[in-house]
Design a protein around this motif. Structure first.
Motif, PDB file in Angstrom:
ATOM      1  N   LYS A  54       0.821  -1.225   0.000  1.00 45.86           N
ATOM      2  CA  LYS A  54       0.000   0.000   0.000  1.00 45.86           C
ATOM      3  C   LYS A  54       0.846   1.262   0.000  1.00 45.86           C
ATOM      4  O   LYS A  54       0.364   2.330  -0.347  1.00 45.86           O
ATOM      5  N   SER A  55       2.148   1.138   0.381  1.00 44.16           N
ATOM      6  CA  SER A  55       2.982   2.344   0.408  1.00 44.16           C
ATOM      7  C   SER A  55       3.702   2.583  -0.929  1.00 44.16           C
ATOM      8  O   SER A  55       4.462   3.546  -1.060  1.00 44.16           O
ATOM      9  N   THR A  56       3.477   1.726  -1.906  1.00 41.93           N
ATOM     10  CA  THR A  56       4.117   1.928  -3.218  1.00 41.93           C
ATOM     11  C   THR A  56       3.474   3.127  -3.917  1.00 41.93           C
ATOM     12  O   THR A  56       2.244   3.216  -3.994  1.00 41.93           O
ATOM     13  N   ASN A  57       4.329   4.042  -4.434  1.00 41.69           N
ATOM     14  CA  ASN A  57       3.757   5.226  -5.088  1.00 41.69           C
ATOM     15  C   ASN A  57       3.293   4.892  -6.504  1.00 41.69           C
ATOM     16  O   ASN A  57       3.561   3.814  -7.029  1.00 41.69           O
ATOM     17  N   ARG A  58       2.592   5.862  -7.102  1.00 40.09           N
ATOM     18  CA  ARG A  58       1.941   5.588  -8.388  1.00 40.09           C
ATOM     19  C   ARG A  58       2.956   5.254  -9.493  1.00 40.09           C
ATOM     20  O   ARG A  58       2.735   4.342 -10.292  1.00 40.09           O
ATOM     21  N   ALA A  59       4.085   5.969  -9.519  1.00 42.59           N
ATOM     22  CA  ALA A  59       5.082   5.716 -10.573  1.00 42.59           C
ATOM     23  C   ALA A  59       5.603   4.289 -10.483  1.00 42.59           C
ATOM     24  O   ALA A  59       5.729   3.585 -11.497  1.00 42.59           O
ATOM     25  N   ASP A  60       5.888   3.817  -9.274  1.00 46.43           N
ATOM     26  CA  ASP A  60       6.373   2.437  -9.117  1.00 46.43           C
ATOM     27  C   ASP A  60       5.258   1.435  -9.410  1.00 46.43           C
ATOM     28  O   ASP A  60       5.503   0.371  -9.982  1.00 46.43           O
ATOM     29  N   PHE A  61       4.047   1.784  -9.002  1.00 51.42           N
ATOM     30  CA  PHE A  61       2.919   0.876  -9.280  1.00 51.42           C
ATOM     31  C   PHE A  61       2.797   0.651 -10.795  1.00 51.42           C
ATOM     32  O   PHE A  61       2.652  -0.479 -11.264  1.00 51.42           O
ATOM     33  N   ILE A  62       2.900   1.746 -11.545  1.00 52.52           N
ATOM     34  CA  ILE A  62       2.795   1.636 -13.014  1.00 52.52           C
ATOM     35  C   ILE A  62       3.964   0.823 -13.559  1.00 52.52           C
ATOM     36  O   ILE A  62       3.781  -0.092 -14.370  1.00 52.52           O
ATOM     37  N   PHE A  63       5.155   1.122 -13.095  1.00 46.63           N
ATOM     38  CA  PHE A  63       6.354   0.441 -13.616  1.00 46.63           C
ATOM     39  C   PHE A  63       6.282  -1.069 -13.380  1.00 46.63           C
ATOM     40  O   PHE A  63       6.489  -1.870 -14.298  1.00 46.63           O
ATOM     41  N   TYR A  64       5.965  -1.461 -12.134  1.00 47.09           N
ATOM     42  CA  TYR A  64       5.996  -2.907 -11.823  1.00 47.09           C
ATOM     43  C   TYR A  64       4.777  -3.629 -12.395  1.00 47.09           C
ATOM     44  O   TYR A  64       4.888  -4.788 -12.796  1.00 47.09           O
ATOM     45  N   SER A  65       3.637  -2.944 -12.483  1.00 49.68           N
ATOM     46  CA  SER A  65       2.515  -3.659 -13.120  1.00 49.68           C
ATOM     47  C   SER A  65       2.787  -3.810 -14.609  1.00 49.68           C
ATOM     48  O   SER A  65       2.428  -4.834 -15.206  1.00 49.68           O
ATOM     49  N   ASN A  66       3.475  -2.846 -15.221  1.00 47.07           N
ATOM     50  CA  ASN A  66       3.826  -3.013 -16.635  1.00 47.07           C
ATOM     51  C   ASN A  66       4.772  -4.185 -16.855  1.00 47.07           C
ATOM     52  O   ASN A  66       4.664  -4.892 -17.864  1.00 47.07           O
ATOM     53  N   ARG A  67       5.678  -4.400 -15.923  1.00 49.13           N
ATOM     54  CA  ARG A  67       6.572  -5.566 -16.073  1.00 49.13           C
ATOM     55  C   ARG A  67       5.770  -6.862 -16.047  1.00 49.13           C
ATOM     56  O   ARG A  67       6.023  -7.777 -16.819  1.00 49.13           O
ATOM     57  N   ILE A  68       4.797  -6.929 -15.128  1.00 46.95           N
ATOM     58  CA  ILE A  68       3.979  -8.151 -15.052  1.00 46.95           C
ATOM     59  C   ILE A  68       3.115  -8.274 -16.313  1.00 46.95           C
ATOM     60  O   ILE A  68       2.956  -9.365 -16.873  1.00 46.95           O
ATOM     61  N   ASN A  69       2.590  -7.144 -16.770  1.00 49.35           N
ATOM     62  CA  ASN A  69       1.763  -7.176 -17.984  1.00 49.35           C
ATOM     63  C   ASN A  69       2.533  -7.737 -19.175  1.00 49.35           C
ATOM     64  O   ASN A  69       1.980  -8.470 -19.991  1.00 49.35           O
ATOM     65  N   ARG A  70       3.815  -7.380 -19.263  1.00 52.43           N
ATOM     66  CA  ARG A  70       4.631  -7.914 -20.367  1.00 52.43           C
ATOM     67  C   ARG A  70       4.725  -9.438 -20.283  1.00 52.43           C
ATOM     68  O   ARG A  70       4.628 -10.144 -21.288  1.00 52.43           O
ATOM     69  N   LEU A  71       4.937  -9.938 -19.062  1.00 51.51           N
ATOM     70  CA  LEU A  71       5.023 -11.404 -18.890  1.00 51.51           C
ATOM     71  C   LEU A  71       3.703 -12.061 -19.284  1.00 51.51           C
ATOM     72  O   LEU A  71       3.690 -13.129 -19.918  1.00 51.51           O
ATOM     73  N   LEU A  72       2.590 -11.425 -18.913  1.00 52.66           N
ATOM     74  CA  LEU A  72       1.272 -11.995 -19.219  1.00 52.66           C
ATOM     75  C   LEU A  72       1.028 -12.014 -20.727  1.00 52.66           C
ATOM     76  O   LEU A  72       0.543 -13.016 -21.278  1.00 52.66           O
ATOM     77  N   VAL A  73       1.372 -10.901 -21.381  1.00 53.57           N
ATOM     78  CA  VAL A  73       1.147 -10.842 -22.835  1.00 53.57           C
ATOM     79  C   VAL A  73       2.013 -11.885 -23.534  1.00 53.57           C
ATOM     80  O   VAL A  73       1.534 -12.639 -24.395  1.00 53.57           O
TER      81      VAL A  73
END
Ligand code: URA
Length: 242
Positions: A54-73
């Motif tokens: 919950k303490s992760t800021n928005r920029a990091d949230f976007i960065f790390y979810s994008n990494r997971i999204n790449r793996l999913l795609v």
């Protein structure tokens, strides 16, 4: 609703002794043939840890979810058929390879699904992307279809449906009904999400056994507000506004 603890597992490289690999919570496994859970690697668990925090800021949230999204795609693309493709390499040697020849389209369930579009565009150049707007009633969680805009030839494409959180499955099931009504064959649909609830995945897999779900993690369950637990909160809020 069911909440059952997800298992813990030692995570990290195999060359390290077990005692030197931290224990982390990994995905529950499901015995559903059409649900594919990403390998629970240390990097995936580290990225998930970032976006769950919950303490992760928005920029990091976007960065790390994008990494997971790449793996999913990338994993979803591995479910598409390929043809033999023999080529000659730059040193003049033959190489027996493969190529994908079909046409793909992404369909994002707005607004959170749009957060997965970048990863799809990075893997599939000039990919068409359609949109479906479905909103859940805050109290009842029942979904209503507000809008859809899809490529005219969608029935001739492989469809990658994008929604980061598979909670009750209500929105995704409604989105599938829209796709089927446009003539897309069930077996040409792949649904990708970062976190799924066991009940959402089971409901979806039972209703549409030919649709493949690719998810990074199956969580414990849903809370009384139909949020996934332990989850990460509201994905759309964390990606777009917080
Ligand atoms: N959508 C979200 O963003 N989070 C949940 O936990 C469930 C649905």
């Amino acid at each position: 609703m069911s909440t059952q603890e997800a298992p813990n597992q030692h995570v990290g490289p195999d060359y390290k002794p077990t005692s030197e690999r931290p224990e982390a919570t990994v995905s529950k496994s499901l015995s559903l043939d059409n649900v594919h859970i990403l390998p629970q690697t240390s990097q995936l668990i580290a990225c998930l840890t970032m976006i769950r925090d919950k303490s992760t800021n928005r920029a990091d949230f976007i960065f790390y979810s994008n990494r997971i999204n790449r793996l999913l795609v990338e994993e979803a693309l591995n479910h598409l058929p390929v043809l033999p493709h023999n080529i000659t390499t730059a040193v003049g040697r033959p190489y027996a390879g493969v190529k994908f020849e079909g046409r793909i389209c992404g369909v994002s369930i707005m607004r959170a699904g749009e957060a997965m579009e970048q990863a799809l565009r990075e893997c599939c150049r000039s990919v068409r992307i359609g949109k479906i707007l479905i909103q859940r009633d805050e109290e009842t969680s029942n979904p209503t279809l507000f809008y859809d805009k899809l490529p005219a030839d969608i029935k001739d494409r492989w469809v990658i449906l994008l929604d980061p959180m598979l909670a009750t499955g209500g929105s995704a099931l409604m989105a599938i009904d829209v796709l089927l009504s446009k003539g897309v064959p069930e077996e040409h649909i792949l649904f990708i999400n970062l976190i799924a609830s066991p009940e959402g995945a089971a409901k979806f897999a039972k209703k549409f056994p030919k649709i493949r779900i690719v998810t990074a993690f199956v969580d414990e369950g849903l809370n009384e507000k139909n949020y996934i637990v332990p989850g990460l909160g509201d994905f759309g809020d964390r990606f777009y506004t917080l």
